[in-house]
Design a protein around this motif. Structure first.
Motif, short mmCIF file in Angstrom:
data_model
loop_
_atom_site.label_atom_id
_atom_site.label_comp_id
_atom_site.label_asym_id
_atom_site.label_seq_id
_atom_site.Cartn_x
_atom_site.Cartn_y
_atom_site.Cartn_z
N ALA A 1 -5.42 6.31 4.41
CA ALA A 1 -5.30 6.16 5.86
C ALA A 1 -3.83 6.16 6.30
N LEU A 2 -2.95 5.70 5.47
CA LEU A 2 -1.51 5.74 5.77
C LEU A 2 -0.93 7.13 5.55
N PHE A 3 -1.48 7.86 4.59
CA PHE A 3 -0.92 9.17 4.22
C PHE A 3 -1.49 10.32 5.04
N TYR A 4 -2.74 10.25 5.44
CA TYR A 4 -3.38 11.36 6.15
C TYR A 4 -2.67 11.77 7.44
N PRO A 5 -2.15 10.84 8.23
CA PRO A 5 -1.42 11.29 9.43
C PRO A 5 -0.21 12.17 9.11
N ILE A 6 0.40 11.93 7.97
CA ILE A 6 1.54 12.75 7.56
C ILE A 6 1.06 14.14 7.16
N GLN A 16 0.84 -1.21 0.00
CA GLN A 16 0.00 0.00 0.00
C GLN A 16 0.87 1.25 0.00
N ARG A 17 1.94 1.24 0.75
CA ARG A 17 2.85 2.39 0.80
C ARG A 17 3.48 2.64 -0.57
N LEU A 18 3.95 1.58 -1.22
CA LEU A 18 4.53 1.71 -2.55
C LEU A 18 3.51 2.23 -3.56
N SER A 19 2.32 1.68 -3.52
CA SER A 19 1.27 2.10 -4.44
C SER A 19 0.91 3.57 -4.24
N ALA A 20 0.73 3.97 -3.00
CA ALA A 20 0.38 5.37 -2.70
C ALA A 20 1.51 6.30 -3.13
N TYR A 21 2.74 5.92 -2.84
CA TYR A 21 3.90 6.73 -3.22
C TYR A 21 3.92 6.95 -4.74
N GLU A 22 3.74 5.86 -5.48
CA GLU A 22 3.77 5.95 -6.94
C GLU A 22 2.62 6.80 -7.48
N LYS A 23 1.44 6.69 -6.87
CA LYS A 23 0.29 7.49 -7.31
C LYS A 23 0.52 8.97 -7.03
N LEU A 54 5.22 17.96 -0.38
CA LEU A 54 4.52 16.77 -0.86
C LEU A 54 5.50 15.64 -1.13
N ARG A 55 6.63 15.95 -1.70
CA ARG A 55 7.65 14.92 -1.98
C ARG A 55 8.20 14.33 -0.69
N TYR A 56 8.49 15.19 0.28
CA TYR A 56 8.99 14.68 1.56
C TYR A 56 7.92 13.89 2.30
N ALA A 57 6.66 14.32 2.19
CA ALA A 57 5.57 13.58 2.83
C ALA A 57 5.43 12.20 2.19
N ALA A 58 5.54 12.13 0.87
CA ALA A 58 5.46 10.84 0.18
C ALA A 58 6.63 9.94 0.59
N ALA A 59 7.81 10.52 0.73
CA ALA A 59 8.97 9.74 1.17
C ALA A 59 8.77 9.25 2.61
N ALA A 60 8.20 10.10 3.45
CA ALA A 60 7.92 9.70 4.83
C ALA A 60 6.90 8.57 4.86
N LEU A 61 5.93 8.62 3.96
CA LEU A 61 4.95 7.54 3.84
C LEU A 61 5.64 6.24 3.44
N LEU A 62 6.46 6.31 2.42
CA LEU A 62 7.14 5.12 1.91
C LEU A 62 8.01 4.47 2.97
N CYS A 63 8.76 5.28 3.70
CA CYS A 63 9.72 4.76 4.68
C CYS A 63 9.17 4.71 6.10
N ASN A 64 7.95 5.21 6.29
CA ASN A 64 7.34 5.29 7.62
C ASN A 64 8.27 6.05 8.57
N GLU A 65 8.68 7.23 8.13
CA GLU A 65 9.65 8.06 8.87
C GLU A 65 9.04 9.41 9.22
N HIS A 66 8.05 9.44 10.07
CA HIS A 66 7.40 10.69 10.46
C HIS A 66 8.34 11.58 11.27
N ASP A 67 9.14 11.00 12.13
CA ASP A 67 10.03 11.79 12.98
C ASP A 67 11.05 12.57 12.16
N HIS A 68 11.62 11.93 11.18
CA HIS A 68 12.61 12.59 10.33
C HIS A 68 11.97 13.77 9.60
N LEU A 69 10.76 13.57 9.10
CA LEU A 69 10.04 14.65 8.41
C LEU A 69 9.79 15.81 9.37
#
Length: 155
Positions: free
Chosen positions: A141-146, A34-41, A84-99
């Protein structure tokens, strides 16, 4: 994810990690497709997303991208593209703290110094409405928290 793996590497140095320590990894692997799919979209629709967000914001307030210095639309587009690019990267890597600790705190300082808080607030109120057109409910649901983290830290 990378931060958690690094922390696990230090904490489990010289021993095997226990099941509780590996729990985050299982959750990440289960959501990876799901993370990969959302990132690509998001990557594929970046320009359309930004264009739609801008259009909706102009309906809310036609003067939203104007301040004492003039029209700052191009600056907003550049900044939102980066966010948006950093948010998508945070989604892909599940790295909210770094963002949060890196880019968002820096952008917060810029937004306050140029008095862009209202523009930021409206941006991240409108963006979830636009993004949901491109993502499945599970991906959203994975992206909205970011996006919510962006909203909180930039306003």
């Amino acid at each position: 994810m990378l931060t958690q793996l690094s922390r696990l590497s230090v904490e489990a140095d010289g021993r095997y990690a226990i099941a509780e320590e590996l729990h985050f990894l299982k959750g990440y692997i289960q959501s990876l497709d799901q993370r990969l799919s959302a990132y690509e979209k998001i990557r594929a629709a970046e320009e359309q997303i930004i264009r739609q967000v801008e259009a909706k914001m102009r309906v809310i307030d036609p003067n939203l991208f104007t301040n004492a210095s003039g029209d700052f639309t191009e600056t907003w587009k550049r900044d939102i593209m980066q966010l948006l690019r950093y948010a998508a990267a945070a989604l892909l890597c599940n790295e909210h703290d770094h963002l949060r600790e890196g880019l968002l705190l820096w952008h917060n300082t810029i937004a306050k110094s140029y008095q862009f808080e209202r523009t930021c607030r409206i941006t991240f109120e409108v963006m979830p409405e636009v993004v949901k057109q491109y993502l499945t409910p599970q991906e959203a649901a994975l992206f909205y928290p970011i996006l919510e983290l962006n909203h909180i830290l930039l306003t």
